[in-house]
Design a protein around this motif. Structure first.
Motif, short mmCIF file in Angstrom:
data_model
loop_
_atom_site.label_atom_id
_atom_site.label_comp_id
_atom_site.label_asym_id
_atom_site.label_seq_id
_atom_site.Cartn_x
_atom_site.Cartn_y
_atom_site.Cartn_z
N LEU A 91 -8.98 10.31 -1.49
CA LEU A 91 -9.43 9.20 -0.66
C LEU A 91 -8.70 7.91 -1.04
CD1 LEU A 91 -13.23 10.02 -0.63
CD2 LEU A 91 -11.79 9.86 1.41
N GLN A 92 -8.52 7.67 -2.33
CA GLN A 92 -7.79 6.49 -2.77
C GLN A 92 -6.34 6.54 -2.31
OE1 GLN A 92 -8.82 6.77 -7.00
NE2 GLN A 92 -9.90 4.82 -6.82
N GLU A 93 -5.72 7.70 -2.38
CA GLU A 93 -4.34 7.86 -1.92
C GLU A 93 -4.23 7.58 -0.43
OE1 GLU A 93 -3.03 11.28 -5.20
OE2 GLU A 93 -3.52 11.83 -3.14
N ALA A 94 -5.20 8.06 0.33
CA ALA A 94 -5.18 7.81 1.78
C ALA A 94 -5.35 6.33 2.07
CB ALA A 94 -6.28 8.62 2.46
N SER A 95 -6.19 5.67 1.28
CA SER A 95 -6.39 4.23 1.47
C SER A 95 -5.13 3.47 1.12
CB SER A 95 -7.56 3.76 0.60
OG SER A 95 -7.81 2.39 0.81
N ASP A 96 -4.45 3.86 0.05
CA ASP A 96 -3.18 3.22 -0.32
C ASP A 96 -2.14 3.39 0.78
OD1 ASP A 96 -4.10 2.29 -2.73
OD2 ASP A 96 -3.40 4.03 -3.86
N ALA A 97 -2.07 4.59 1.33
CA ALA A 97 -1.07 4.88 2.36
C ALA A 97 -1.33 4.10 3.65
CB ALA A 97 -1.05 6.37 2.67
N LEU A 102 -12.43 1.76 0.35
CA LEU A 102 -12.26 3.10 -0.20
C LEU A 102 -11.30 3.13 -1.38
CD1 LEU A 102 -12.12 5.66 2.74
CD2 LEU A 102 -13.91 5.32 1.04
N ARG A 103 -10.38 2.20 -1.41
CA ARG A 103 -9.42 2.18 -2.51
C ARG A 103 -10.13 1.91 -3.83
NH1 ARG A 103 -5.16 -1.89 -1.28
NH2 ARG A 103 -4.39 -0.22 0.09
N ALA A 104 -11.09 0.99 -3.82
CA ALA A 104 -11.79 0.62 -5.05
C ALA A 104 -13.01 1.49 -5.31
CB ALA A 104 -12.21 -0.85 -4.99
N PHE A 105 -13.71 1.87 -4.23
CA PHE A 105 -14.98 2.59 -4.41
C PHE A 105 -15.07 3.79 -3.46
CE2 PHE A 105 -15.92 -1.87 -5.50
CZ PHE A 105 -16.28 -1.70 -6.84
N PRO A 106 -14.21 4.78 -3.64
CA PRO A 106 -14.29 5.96 -2.77
C PRO A 106 -15.61 6.71 -2.92
CG PRO A 106 -12.84 6.39 -4.64
CD PRO A 106 -13.16 4.92 -4.66
#
Length: 202
Positions: free
Chosen positions: A139-145, A152-156
């Motif tokens: 989820l963090q990777e998807a948010s970064d992309a 979601l990047r900080a609190f998936p």
């Protein structure tokens, strides 16, 4: 002709003991659970348990390990098929978490980890690393992309919250205010996914 069935039965005993241990620990907690009762559930003697596990603590840890491996395998199947785009992955993750609430063993194990995680941090670690960590990373990777400043990047882990609430709610308040899974899921999607999807320019 009897050797093979006996050998097969012996090979199955550890898993049968751990399944019985899960039921006993989930019902009574670690302290109150007795290996005599685990043995009774498994249809073996208490001495048979000691053939495979030296202590009650070892039984608990092996039970937790087996559960985390099972759930980790389930998560791996989900991740292999999950979408990569942030909003689509978030929606799929919500479906996945709510799907887990249909398995009563998941809720019981969650309550066990809440109650006993301080006593057995290695059990909590294993369940996090196998059952949750890989999905949070995705989820963090998807948010970064996506290039957005999405929460979601900080609190998936926030995506877990509605399903976790449903599990706890059923346990604490079942019969007082019912929460049906599908309407609960749809409401969670509206609340959460609207905050993820890009908003049109003003």
């Amino acid at each position: 002709m009897t050797a093979r069935p006996r050998a097969r039965r012996k090979a199955e005993r550890p898993s049968e003991i751990l399944e019985a241990a899960f039921e006993e620990f989930a019902e009574k907690g670690f302290v109150a659970a007795r290996l005599e009762d685990v043995a009774r559930r498994a249809g073996v003697t208490k001495g048979t348990i000691y053939v495979y596990f030296p202590t009650k603590e070892a039984v608990f840890l092996a039970m937790s390990e087996a559960f985390s491996q099972e759930m980790g395998a389930r998560l791996a199947v989900f991740l292999a098929e999950a979408p990569r785009e942030e909003a689509a992955l978030a929606e799929a993750a919500l479906d996945y978490f709510y799907g887990l609430t249909a398995d009563p063993r998941v809720g019981r194990m969650l309550l066990l980890l809440i109650a006993e995680g301080g006593r057995f941090p290695e059990a909590a670690d294993a369940n996090f690393q196998r059952c949750l960590g890989p999905l949070l990373t995705r989820l963090q990777e998807a948010s970064d992309a996506s290039g957005s400043a999405a929460p979601l990047r900080a609190f998936p882990e926030l995506l877990c919250a509605p399903a976790l609430l449903l599990l706890v709610w059923r346990r604490a308040f079942g019969g007082r205010r019912e929460a049906e899974p599908q309407p609960h899921l749809e409401a969670a999607k509206r609340l959460i996914l609207d905050g993820i999807r890009p908003r049109p320019e003003a």
